[in-house]
Design a protein around this motif. Structure first.
Motif, PDB file in Angstrom:
ATOM      1  N   ARG A  11       0.852  -1.180   0.000  1.00  0.00           N
ATOM      2  CA  ARG A  11       0.000   0.000   0.000  1.00  0.00           C
ATOM      3  C   ARG A  11       0.899   1.246   0.000  1.00  0.00           C
ATOM      4  NH1 ARG A  11      -4.968   2.368  -1.157  1.00  0.00           N
ATOM      5  NH2 ARG A  11      -4.830   4.422  -0.183  1.00  0.00           N
ATOM      6  N   ARG A  12       0.600   2.179  -0.907  1.00  0.00           N
ATOM      7  CA  ARG A  12       1.325   3.450  -0.894  1.00  0.00           C
ATOM      8  C   ARG A  12       0.480   4.505  -0.204  1.00  0.00           C
ATOM      9  NH1 ARG A  12       2.533   7.085  -6.197  1.00  0.00           N
ATOM     10  NH2 ARG A  12       0.264   7.047  -6.176  1.00  0.00           N
ATOM     11  N   GLU A  13       1.104   5.276   0.642  1.00  0.00           N
ATOM     12  CA  GLU A  13       0.479   6.475   1.206  1.00  0.00           C
ATOM     13  C   GLU A  13       1.443   7.620   0.977  1.00  0.00           C
ATOM     14  OE1 GLU A  13      -2.543   6.525   2.338  1.00  0.00           O
ATOM     15  OE2 GLU A  13      -2.903   4.378   2.618  1.00  0.00           O
ATOM     16  N   ARG A  14       0.901   8.813   0.878  1.00  0.00           N
ATOM     17  CA  ARG A  14       1.756   9.976   0.659  1.00  0.00           C
ATOM     18  C   ARG A  14       1.608  10.953   1.804  1.00  0.00           C
ATOM     19  NH1 ARG A  14      -0.439  10.619  -5.473  1.00  0.00           N
ATOM     20  NH2 ARG A  14       1.493  10.140  -6.548  1.00  0.00           N
ATOM     21  N   PHE A  15       2.684  11.676   2.077  1.00  0.00           N
ATOM     22  CA  PHE A  15       2.584  12.784   3.021  1.00  0.00           C
ATOM     23  C   PHE A  15       3.608  13.827   2.623  1.00  0.00           C
ATOM     24  CE2 PHE A  15       6.442  11.870   5.511  1.00  0.00           C
ATOM     25  CZ  PHE A  15       6.617  10.509   5.323  1.00  0.00           C
ATOM     26  N   ASN A  16       3.370  15.047   3.052  1.00  0.00           N
ATOM     27  CA  ASN A  16       4.449  16.025   2.927  1.00  0.00           C
ATOM     28  C   ASN A  16       4.760  16.588   4.284  1.00  0.00           C
ATOM     29  OD1 ASN A  16       2.578  18.449   2.939  1.00  0.00           O
ATOM     30  ND2 ASN A  16       1.910  17.373   1.102  1.00  0.00           N
ATOM     31  N   ALA A  17       6.034  16.915   4.432  1.00  0.00           N
ATOM     32  CA  ALA A  17       6.510  17.341   5.744  1.00  0.00           C
ATOM     33  C   ALA A  17       7.777  18.153   5.578  1.00  0.00           C
ATOM     34  CB  ALA A  17       6.783  16.118   6.627  1.00  0.00           C
ATOM     35  N   ALA A  18       8.030  18.969   6.588  1.00  0.00           N
ATOM     36  CA  ALA A  18       9.258  19.769   6.617  1.00  0.00           C
ATOM     37  C   ALA A  18      10.302  19.057   7.471  1.00  0.00           C
ATOM     38  CB  ALA A  18       8.961  21.144   7.211  1.00  0.00           C
ATOM     39  N   HIS A  19      11.548  19.358   7.153  1.00  0.00           N
ATOM     40  CA  HIS A  19      12.624  18.877   8.025  1.00  0.00           C
ATOM     41  C   HIS A  19      13.877  19.680   7.759  1.00  0.00           C
ATOM     42  CE1 HIS A  19      15.049  15.764   5.368  1.00  0.00           C
ATOM     43  NE2 HIS A  19      14.838  16.880   4.716  1.00  0.00           N
ATOM     44  N   LYS A  20      14.889  19.418   8.557  1.00  0.00           N
ATOM     45  CA  LYS A  20      16.258  19.728   8.166  1.00  0.00           C
ATOM     46  C   LYS A  20      17.147  18.645   8.724  1.00  0.00           C
ATOM     47  CE  LYS A  20      17.317  22.903  11.945  1.00  0.00           C
ATOM     48  NZ  LYS A  20      17.618  24.307  12.291  1.00  0.00           N
ATOM     49  N   LEU A  21      18.234  18.429   8.018  1.00  0.00           N
ATOM     50  CA  LEU A  21      19.237  17.489   8.499  1.00  0.00           C
ATOM     51  C   LEU A  21      20.328  18.325   9.141  1.00  0.00           C
ATOM     52  CD1 LEU A  21      19.381  14.991   5.492  1.00  0.00           C
ATOM     53  CD2 LEU A  21      18.112  14.784   7.626  1.00  0.00           C
ATOM     54  N   TRP A  22      20.515  18.117  10.413  1.00  0.00           N
ATOM     55  CA  TRP A  22      21.361  19.041  11.178  1.00  0.00           C
ATOM     56  C   TRP A  22      21.815  18.382  12.463  1.00  0.00           C
ATOM     57  CZ3 TRP A  22      22.969  23.845   9.798  1.00  0.00           C
ATOM     58  CH2 TRP A  22      23.568  24.619  10.797  1.00  0.00           C
ATOM     59  N   ARG A  23      23.096  18.480  12.730  1.00  0.00           N
ATOM     60  CA  ARG A  23      23.609  18.058  14.039  1.00  0.00           C
ATOM     61  C   ARG A  23      24.033  19.298  14.797  1.00  0.00           C
ATOM     62  NH1 ARG A  23      24.702  12.617  14.966  1.00  0.00           N
ATOM     63  NH2 ARG A  23      25.443  13.417  16.949  1.00  0.00           N
ATOM     64  N   PRO A  24      23.410  19.557  15.941  1.00  0.00           N
ATOM     65  CA  PRO A  24      23.775  20.745  16.712  1.00  0.00           C
ATOM     66  C   PRO A  24      25.228  20.705  17.202  1.00  0.00           C
ATOM     67  CG  PRO A  24      22.131  19.422  17.881  1.00  0.00           C
ATOM     68  CD  PRO A  24      22.297  18.818  16.530  1.00  0.00           C
ATOM     69  N   ASP A  25      25.786  19.514  17.309  1.00  0.00           N
ATOM     70  CA  ASP A  25      27.170  19.410  17.796  1.00  0.00           C
ATOM     71  C   ASP A  25      28.195  19.607  16.677  1.00  0.00           C
ATOM     72  OD1 ASP A  25      26.137  16.975  16.779  1.00  0.00           O
ATOM     73  OD2 ASP A  25      27.678  15.802  17.793  1.00  0.00           O
ATOM     74  N   TRP A  26      27.721  19.857  15.449  1.00  0.00           N
ATOM     75  CA  TRP A  26      28.631  20.182  14.345  1.00  0.00           C
ATOM     76  C   TRP A  26      28.549  21.669  14.033  1.00  0.00           C
ATOM     77  CZ3 TRP A  26      27.264  15.989  10.098  1.00  0.00           C
ATOM     78  CH2 TRP A  26      27.750  14.729  10.517  1.00  0.00           C
ATOM     79  N   SER A  27      29.594  22.199  13.415  1.00  0.00           N
ATOM     80  CA  SER A  27      29.590  23.592  12.960  1.00  0.00           C
ATOM     81  C   SER A  27      28.632  23.745  11.774  1.00  0.00           C
ATOM     82  CB  SER A  27      30.999  23.994  12.511  1.00  0.00           C
ATOM     83  OG  SER A  27      31.342  23.235  11.355  1.00  0.00           O
ATOM     84  N   ASP A  28      28.254  25.001  11.495  1.00  0.00           N
ATOM     85  CA  ASP A  28      27.427  25.278  10.312  1.00  0.00           C
ATOM     86  C   ASP A  28      28.080  24.711   9.051  1.00  0.00           C
ATOM     87  OD1 ASP A  28      26.089  26.693  12.228  1.00  0.00           O
ATOM     88  OD2 ASP A  28      25.866  28.525  11.015  1.00  0.00           O
ATOM     89  N   GLU A  29      29.379  24.923   8.941  1.00  0.00           N
ATOM     90  CA  GLU A  29      30.107  24.498   7.731  1.00  0.00           C
ATOM     91  C   GLU A  29      30.055  22.973   7.585  1.00  0.00           C
ATOM     92  OE1 GLU A  29      31.481  26.563  10.146  1.00  0.00           O
ATOM     93  OE2 GLU A  29      30.783  28.270   8.924  1.00  0.00           O
ATOM     94  N   MET A  30      30.260  22.291   8.688  1.00  0.00           N
ATOM     95  CA  MET A  30      30.241  20.827   8.671  1.00  0.00           C
ATOM     96  C   MET A  30      28.851  20.317   8.278  1.00  0.00           C
ATOM     97  SD  MET A  30      32.083  18.055   9.391  1.00  0.00           S
ATOM     98  CE  MET A  30      31.955  16.381  10.035  1.00  0.00           C
TER      99      MET A  30
END
Ligand code: NI
Length: 143
Positions: A11-30
């Motif tokens: 069965r396929r279901e769809r959704f849309n959602a927001a996210h970000k991939l981010w580690r707070p323990d890493w620098s912005d650049e990393m």
């Protein structure tokens, strides 16, 4: 004269959602280096496709492994209602404290659906597959 047919249905279901991939323990650049566009600080969205595959034997009376209407209802109430139009990082209880990757989503959704499918239907959960984009997807088989 009984023949066992192990069949997989999805069965396929769809959704849309927001996210970000981010580690707070890493620098912005990393973060930007590792996660690219998905590290955008102010979030972004995806249109996800979720494929729930179960396996079982064909019921000789209905010809079904499972009534996909009922499986759909379950996936909607347990997953889609929780995640659709939400922020995966902030709003989705089973993703709190985890990196909001497609991989972690697949495992989280498996962990919710597997025990319920076990007790509700006469079939087993086989896999959870999630497309984040048409080119990128993750699939989990429970181990
Ligand atoms: Ni993303």
């Amino acid at each position: 004269n009984y023949i066992c047919h192990m069949i997989y249905v999805t069965r396929r279901e769809r959704f849309n959602a927001a996210h970000k991939l981010w580690r707070p323990d890493w620098s912005d650049e990393m973060n930007k280096e590792v996660y690219g566009k998905c590290a955008n600080k102010n979030w972004h969205g995806h249109n996800y496709d979720l494929f729930v595959t179960v396996k079982g034997e064909i019921d000789s009376e209905t010809g079904y492994v499972v009534d996909l209407k009922l499986l759909s209802r379950l996936v909607k109430s347990e997953i889609i209602d929780i995640i659709d139009h939400r922020n995966i990082n902030l709003d989705v209880p089973f993703m709190l404290g985890k990196i909001a990757s497609t991989e972690n989503l697949a495992v989280g959704i498996w962990n919710i659906l597997n025990p319920i499918i076990d007790t509700t239907f006469d079939c087993k959960l086989h896999s959870i597959k999630i497309y984040e984009t048409e080119n990128n997807f993750a699939e989990y088989f429970g181990k």
